[in-house]
Design an enzyme around this catalytic site. Sequence first.
Site, PDB file in Angstrom:
ATOM      1  N   ASP B 223       0.818  -1.209   0.000  1.00  0.00           N
ATOM      2  CA  ASP B 223       0.000   0.000   0.000  1.00  0.00           C
ATOM      3  C   ASP B 223       0.854   1.263   0.000  1.00  0.00           C
ATOM      4  O   ASP B 223       0.424   2.307  -0.475  1.00  0.00           O
ATOM      5  CB  ASP B 223      -0.956  -0.002   1.191  1.00  0.00           C
ATOM      6  CG  ASP B 223      -2.060  -1.018   0.961  1.00  0.00           C
ATOM      7  OD1 ASP B 223      -1.818  -2.209   1.213  1.00  0.00           O
ATOM      8  OD2 ASP B 223      -3.132  -0.634   0.460  1.00  0.00           O
ATOM      9  N   LYS B 234      -1.330  -4.881   3.944  1.00  0.00           N
ATOM     10  CA  LYS B 234      -2.432  -5.408   4.762  1.00  0.00           C
ATOM     11  C   LYS B 234      -1.935  -6.011   6.079  1.00  0.00           C
ATOM     12  O   LYS B 234      -0.927  -6.709   6.105  1.00  0.00           O
ATOM     13  CB  LYS B 234      -3.163  -6.463   3.929  1.00  0.00           C
ATOM     14  CG  LYS B 234      -4.343  -7.141   4.580  1.00  0.00           C
ATOM     15  CD  LYS B 234      -5.378  -6.179   5.107  1.00  0.00           C
ATOM     16  CE  LYS B 234      -5.821  -5.154   4.082  1.00  0.00           C
ATOM     17  NZ  LYS B 234      -6.483  -3.986   4.731  1.00  0.00           N
TER      18      LYS B 234
END
Lengths: 342, 342
Positions: B223, B234
């Site tokens: 991310d 995650k």
Amino acid sequence: MIDQTVLPETEDYLYFDSYLDVADSITTMKVRGAPAIGVTAALGLALAASKSDASTTEDAITELREAAIVLGATRPTAVNLFWAISRMMSMAEANNEKSLPEFRAILIEEAVRIQEEDVDRNESLSEFGASLIEDGDNVLTHCNAGALACAGCGTAVGVITAAWEQGKKIHVYVDETRPRLQGAKLTAWELKRAGVPMTLITDSMAGHFMQQGKVQKVVVGADRIAANGDVANKIGTYSVAVLAQAHNIPFYVAAPTSTIDLNIVDGSHIPIEERAEDEVTIVGKTRLAPLDIQVANPAFDVTPNRLVAAIVTETGVAHAPYLETLAAAVGDRNSANDIDRS
Amino acid sequence: MIDQTVLPETEDYLYFDSYLDVADSITTMKVRGAPAIGVTAALGLALAASKSDASTTEDAITELREAAIVLGATRPTAVNLFWAISRMMSMAEANNEKSLPEFRAILIEEAVRIQEEDVDRNESLSEFGASLIEDGDNVLTHCNAGALACAGCGTAVGVITAAWEQGKKIHVYVDETRPRLQGAKLTAWELKRAGVPMTLITDSMAGHFMQQGKVQKVVVGADRIAANGDVANKIGTYSVAVLAQAHNIPFYVAAPTSTIDLNIVDGSHIPIEERAEDEVTIVGKTRLAPLDIQVANPAFDVTPNRLVAAIVTETGVAHAPYLETLAAAVGDRNSANDIDRS
């Protein structure tokens, strides 16, 4: 006994007239937790003896052997099951010349003794274990090794609540413990009732909170401990142990000596139960994954002894080399029992 | 776009008339995955410009700045969101003297270009990444970094499917990825459609299968990647990385250069989104835990660069020291873009 499959929404109690229903309750995990299923199997055998249609003690023993096979086939990993069955069967064989009423009374007495001993063991090991927990600690636990998993106050949760009752200001991270969520459903329920501060997390968060310096101790239960100190426990325990070592966090195992299997040299010989796929793919009525895919569901894993900082039993705190200290712990129990019975 | 919250049961497509609904779809994770939310935000800004009531370009830019704030406030961790918004706003500011129709056309064109570039980047990085996967490998992945998370074939899943399409006989362990189960719901769905052999596991089983020697590679998405190669992804990714290192399994990260944030020196500066408790305590209509307990739900964690064997981008495979190789990767992208546009 309480039906653990409907907690925490519902507190439902089950009563059994047949050992076959007792066996089914173990297979379907209405009762689970290594010490608890040992006690349940013992009571199941006592039930089989007292409900038996046999007209002689010899016939009752024959029926009991059948019941022992059925109860022993319920779940493969927790050794307490086999330990309790074997203790009941030894008691039965040793009293094969007693009258049937006496024989039945002896078996009921032995099952109740196994239950009461588990209560005492929970208490002793919780006290020993609590000495490892310091004021201010954040303790992480996986699965449920609490009162629900045992006859008494529990093992890992027993240690935690004993430390709390000693006035130590602790906080517990509770792994939810997929797939069956014993942490979220059972441990959280027990700790809430006991008033111990806690935070529920997914299993995948344990490493993150260790990395943040928010976990000082790990305490878990066990389903079978090999002679060398390798520990079979709920799937995910091994991951927690590796993560604990990577963050220099002591990883403790709390279990009664009935969980120690001196006949097994190391963890590679412990049978690991593979359970149904829908435990992973379905929660409540919700399917979580596409249909027709391959799913693995080993219910346990094995943590090698090198990752275990100590094993807490009712006889004290055992450290490596476990081959010696676990044999001594089992020896201590046996001599204590000899004294108790003398 | 496809509604990812109702997969795998339902394939439902969403259409938007307002950038506010686009922002809401990001917050509620109808669309998720770092590259995908970047592309979605860019298209959201193009939508805002084309639906604007403004009568001058200047007024349209003022409205667009408001839309950029709303879209930028949806989720904090994935940098692709801010990267895409910033690129759209630079394009807007650079064209503030154009007529309104021209201005709108330029923004739509830029958003579509961002989308198309992501498709190209997915393809390039998948090819580079596939070279790291060997015939016969069992590859473990966490969360979903597939086509659903991107505009094209995906990053981690793109690497896996590219290796499969090259004829390598691989098998994938799919972490279910609690709490939102993107592995079980999305990655399993994508791999099943692609025909890649896989086994769904709970997050807690990853260590067990590594211990059994059944995992040869780990590939995940990202991310946000800091300048030094620390990787936000995650929740649970960090645990997988620690476990991979403990078993000498290479841990690879696959992400487009738009995920690299050279303005952030290391992972400690990456904001970690904390999401609602009921993502942990409720699945479908089933409550998993007692009421009124404390629950943590960090959506991401940070894996330090020392655990990352390589970072695969559309410009190639970067190894440590990442401070140099990631700057070079971003530089390569920018010069490639300059050539494309010249």
